[in-house]
Enzyme design. Structure first.
Site, PDB file in Angstrom:
ATOM      1  N   GLY A 212       0.748  -1.218   0.126  1.00  0.00           N
ATOM      2  CA  GLY A 212       0.042   0.001   0.078  1.00  0.00           C
ATOM      3  C   GLY A 212       0.944   1.244   0.088  1.00  0.00           C
ATOM      4  N   ASN A 213       0.240   2.538   0.362  1.00  0.00           N
ATOM      5  CA  ASN A 213       1.086   3.544   0.284  1.00  0.00           C
ATOM      6  C   ASN A 213       0.548   4.599   1.147  1.00  0.00           C
ATOM      7  OD1 ASN A 213      -0.974   5.595  -0.884  1.00  0.00           O
ATOM      8  ND2 ASN A 213      -0.898   3.872  -2.689  1.00  0.00           N
ATOM      9  N   ARG A 214       1.035   5.704   1.701  1.00  0.00           N
ATOM     10  CA  ARG A 214       0.566   6.631   2.500  1.00  0.00           C
ATOM     11  C   ARG A 214      -0.504   7.487   2.282  1.00  0.00           C
ATOM     12  NH1 ARG A 214       4.720   6.011   6.296  1.00  0.00           N
ATOM     13  NH2 ARG A 214       7.061   5.888   5.474  1.00  0.00           N
TER      14      ARG A 214
END
Ligand code: CTP
Length: 414
Positions: A212-214
């Site tokens: 995933g990412n932020r």
């Protein structure tokens, strides 16, 4: 990054509905951001929350009647001095009294005097909200330049669910601050359909792990809120969005992976007038997703080596669909670029190249990294148009930046 502005004078009007308790959180939120807040309840509101609570939270005395502090001409002074008046919750009754121009309590007298922005946040049962009298009253207030927010959809006082719920206090506070920063919330996008992608995609490795990412989804949600309050029909295709409250007036479709997001966008793109891709789409996904949880100590290298394959580029393929006629030529397509500079090129250089590569009409470039932008409540950067114009977007809340992006869309479409 903190917001350092001159304190503004905000009047929080509270009328007599069960959601009056949420006004306490609104007052606290506005105060904590450094503004001077004065609460003016109706007598009915004090059946739900005591004056002492509002006095303690705002640091100002509270009265409901025009006959208090007469020597200071309070019934006129509060409205004259205000930079914004927000009424939350606004009952059907107070809305009707505003339409009639009544001044029989301190709140209605204050609104009658105020020349600053007035923001009305309705909260009532669905039947009352949909009643022809209320709808006509809301339309009249909007014609007069009063900002009437769309109520949220959800649990009401009793066991029922529907339109009429007060939006969450932090959503209201963000919109009030955006208006104070000059955001346009007039309902001039009525009849316009807007499709927005928001949040990060999640690419599954196995049933419990993902890449995933932020991204928090805040910028996409802020865009959805501003567009919905400007009267547009808004659909959000959302990846992971930090459990943010759904923007009032918007429809949300939750997705997991980039491919799911691509499919949802493809389904709805043809009917949209404006498409804004604020999502942080994972560029790659694992080649395969394990059906069962991958175990440490297994013979294969599945946990130590992840093989990736490229995801579809949703923005680029939507632009391609428009070129091929599957999306109307008049649809405006907006992209985002999350960039960091390197030793040779600035974030803006990369953004210019990205705009050309993706072929969208408008690109909002943010400089990210070192805690900037992702998950934060503020944003800044540049807006780039396909014809080569670049304008700076000053540091502001994500709602203020959203309002600016929608204005840039207006400039393009006009
Ligand atoms: N985007 C998309 N589909 C992807 C990747 C990105 O639709 N597979 C969209 C994003 O929503 C955003 C824009 O493209 O509007 C740019 O995203 P960004 O992550 O900055 O760019 P990338 O295409 O991933 O390019 P790079 O990683 O090389 O910077």
């Amino acid at each position: 990054m903190t917001d350092q502005h001159q304190p503004r004078r905000i009047v929080v009007g509270v009328s007599g509905g069960i959601a009056a308790y949420k006004a306490c959180h609104l007052v606290r939120d506005l105060k904590e951001a450094g503004d001077d807040v004065r609460v003016v309840p109706t007598p009915g509101a004090l059946n739900f929350v005591g004056a002492a609570t509002f006095e303690a939270l705002s640091g100002h005395p509270v009265s409901t009647t025009v006959f208090d502090a007469v020597d200071e001409v309070q019934h006129v002074r509060i409205g004259q001095e205000a930079d914004a008046v927000v009424i939350a919750p606004a009952t059907a009754d107070v809305i009707a009294r505003l339409v009639a121009g009544r001044a029989d309590d301190l709140l209605t007298a204050t609104v009658l005097v105020a020349t600053c922005p007035v923001i009305v946040v309705p909260a009532m049962h669905t039947e009352m909200w949909r009643n022809a009298a209320t709808q006509a009253n809301v339309a009249t207030l909007r014609e007069r330049g009063v900002i009437v927010l769309e109520p949220a959809h959800g649990r009401l006082t009793g066991k029922d669910t529907g339109a009429g719920r007060l939006p969450e206090p932090d959503q209201i506070a963000e919109l009030v601050r955006a208006v104070l920063d000059g955001a346009n919330l007039t309902p001039d996008w009525q009849g316009r359909k807007v499709l927005i992608t928001a949040g990060g995609t999640q690419e599954n490795l196995d049933p419990v792990r993902f890449l995933g990412n932020r991204s928090s989804g805040r910028q996409g949600f802020a865009l959805a809120e501003i567009a919905a309050h400007r009267g547009a029909k808004v659909r959000i295709v959302a990846g992971d969005t930090d459990q943010l409250p759904t923007p009032s007036g918007a429809v949300i479709e939750k997705v997991g992976s980039a491919r799911e997001m691509a499919a949802a966008v493809e389904k709805h793109a043809a009917e949209a007038d404006v498409i804004i891709m604020a999502a942080a789409v994972a560029d790659f996904r694992p080649v395969s997703e394990a059906g069962a949880k991958m175990k440490k100590g297994s013979d294969d290298d599945s946990l130590t080596t992840v093989r990736l394959v490229e995801n579809p580029d949703i923005l680029a393929s939507t632009v391609r669909c428009r070129r091929e006629g599957a999306v109307p030529a008049a649809t405006t397509i907006v992209g985002f670029a999350a960039e960091t500079g390197d030793g040779t090129h600035s974030a803006l250089d990369f953004a210019k190249a990205k705009l050309e590569r993706k072929g969208c009409d408008l690109l909002m470039c943010n400089e990210v990294g070192e805690g900037r932008v992702f998950g934060q409540s503020r944003n800044r950067g540049w807006l780039l148009t396909a014809d080569g114009r670049v304008s700076e977007v000053a540091d502001g809340s994500k709602h203020a930046v959203a309002a600016r992006i929608l204005e840039a869309v207006d400039e393009l479409r006009n």
